[in-house]
Design a protein around this motif. Structure first.
Motif, PDB file in Angstrom:
ATOM      1  N   LEU A 143      -2.395 -22.126  -2.962  1.00  0.00           N
ATOM      2  CA  LEU A 143      -3.278 -20.856  -3.341  1.00  0.00           C
ATOM      3  C   LEU A 143      -2.506 -19.493  -2.968  1.00  0.00           C
ATOM      4  O   LEU A 143      -1.964 -19.381  -1.764  1.00  0.00           O
ATOM      5  N   ASP A 144      -2.106 -18.729  -3.903  1.00  0.00           N
ATOM      6  CA  ASP A 144      -1.217 -17.484  -3.890  1.00  0.00           C
ATOM      7  C   ASP A 144      -2.426 -16.463  -4.014  1.00  0.00           C
ATOM      8  O   ASP A 144      -3.133 -16.128  -4.855  1.00  0.00           O
ATOM      9  N   LEU A 145      -2.492 -15.530  -2.745  1.00  0.00           N
ATOM     10  CA  LEU A 145      -3.268 -14.174  -2.827  1.00  0.00           C
ATOM     11  C   LEU A 145      -2.383 -13.089  -3.084  1.00  0.00           C
ATOM     12  O   LEU A 145      -2.971 -11.872  -3.312  1.00  0.00           O
ATOM     13  N   GLY A 146      -1.241 -13.051  -3.494  1.00  0.00           N
ATOM     14  CA  GLY A 146      -0.336 -12.244  -4.192  1.00  0.00           C
ATOM     15  C   GLY A 146       0.245 -11.105  -2.870  1.00  0.00           C
ATOM     16  O   GLY A 146      -0.060 -11.579  -1.601  1.00  0.00           O
ATOM     17  N   GLU A 147       1.500 -10.571  -3.452  1.00  0.00           N
ATOM     18  CA  GLU A 147       1.989  -9.602  -2.280  1.00  0.00           C
ATOM     19  C   GLU A 147       1.484  -8.609  -1.679  1.00  0.00           C
ATOM     20  O   GLU A 147       1.359  -8.248  -0.412  1.00  0.00           O
ATOM     21  N   ARG A 148       0.184  -8.020  -2.243  1.00  0.00           N
ATOM     22  CA  ARG A 148      -0.436  -7.126  -1.845  1.00  0.00           C
ATOM     23  C   ARG A 148      -1.939  -7.567  -1.623  1.00  0.00           C
ATOM     24  O   ARG A 148      -2.901  -7.178  -2.725  1.00  0.00           O
ATOM     25  N   ALA A 149      -2.289  -8.718  -1.067  1.00  0.00           N
ATOM     26  CA  ALA A 149      -3.595  -9.453  -1.144  1.00  0.00           C
ATOM     27  C   ALA A 149      -4.693  -8.513  -0.944  1.00  0.00           C
ATOM     28  O   ALA A 149      -4.809  -7.973   0.208  1.00  0.00           O
ATOM     29  N   ARG A 150      -5.834  -8.756  -1.812  1.00  0.00           N
ATOM     30  CA  ARG A 150      -7.040  -8.308  -1.613  1.00  0.00           C
ATOM     31  C   ARG A 150      -8.071  -9.300  -1.879  1.00  0.00           C
ATOM     32  O   ARG A 150      -8.284  -9.550  -3.056  1.00  0.00           O
ATOM     33  N   PHE A 151      -8.202 -10.183  -0.843  1.00  0.00           N
ATOM     34  CA  PHE A 151      -9.465 -11.559  -1.381  1.00  0.00           C
ATOM     35  C   PHE A 151     -10.411 -11.885  -0.433  1.00  0.00           C
ATOM     36  O   PHE A 151      -9.812 -11.788   0.578  1.00  0.00           O
ATOM     37  N   VAL A 152     -11.410 -12.267  -0.761  1.00  0.00           N
ATOM     38  CA  VAL A 152     -12.638 -12.855  -0.272  1.00  0.00           C
ATOM     39  C   VAL A 152     -12.923 -13.942  -0.805  1.00  0.00           C
ATOM     40  O   VAL A 152     -13.393 -13.768  -2.034  1.00  0.00           O
TER      41      VAL A 152
END
Length: 181
Positions: A143-152
């Protein structure tokens, strides 16, 4: 917009297929035994909400999954660029692994890329709010949340002990594009 990108292991920089219609994504993933659906809009969740608050806000959906049978635990993956991760370390999520039981990823806010390694192919699903993916036991993924992650997101699991990854000895996750590439 949700998107499925399929790569062959021999050409990790060139996609074989890119799909953006939810129905096409669902049909393609179903061939692997993976479920994909768009849920009704979830209630808004604050980025600062605790895991308990997120679960309480999404209680009706959690209860519905638990009632389907076999699901025994739920946890929250929550991270944004201004706060450190809660529930799981982002680096652990990025390592290719499998889980003993079936599990569901419910995207509550933000976006993430769930990549599944099946045979000679990698199926990278860019998931957005209200996407639900059911992953069978033993399927290798990351699971990749990205470099500037914003995830719930919610992870609803059949394993009563929660998220216990079994990391792959010879992973391929580093060969394929990340979510922000």
């Amino acid at each position: 917009m949700s998107r499925l990108t399929v790569y062959h292991r021999s050409t990790p920089d060139i996609p074989n297929k890119v799909l953006s219609y939810p129905e096409d994504i669902a049909v393609t993933l179903a061939e692997l035994g993976i479920g994909f659906e768009r849920a009704e809009a979830t209630l808004p969740v604050s980025w600062e909400a605790s895991a308990e608050e997120v679960i309480a806000t999404c209680r009706s959906e959690v209860d519905a999954w638990m009632a389907k049978g076999g699901y025994m635990s739920v946890d929250v993956v929550s991270i944004d660029e201004d706060h450190r991760p809660r529930a799981s370390n982002q680096a652990e999520l990025l390592r290719e692994h499998r889980l003993e039981g079936e599990w569901v990823l419910c995207v509550v806010a933000g976006r993430a890329q769930l990549s599944v390694h099946a045979g000679d192919y990698v199926y990278a699903v860019l998931c957005e709010r209200d996407d639900r993916i059911t992953v069978p036991a033993g399927v290798t993924h990351w699971l990749d949340l990205g470099e500037r992650a914003r995830f719930v997101g919610l992870r609803i699991l059949t394993d009563s002990h929660g998220w216990r990854p079994d990391y792959v000895d010879q992973p391929v996750h580093d060969l394929f594009p990340r979510m922000d590439d």
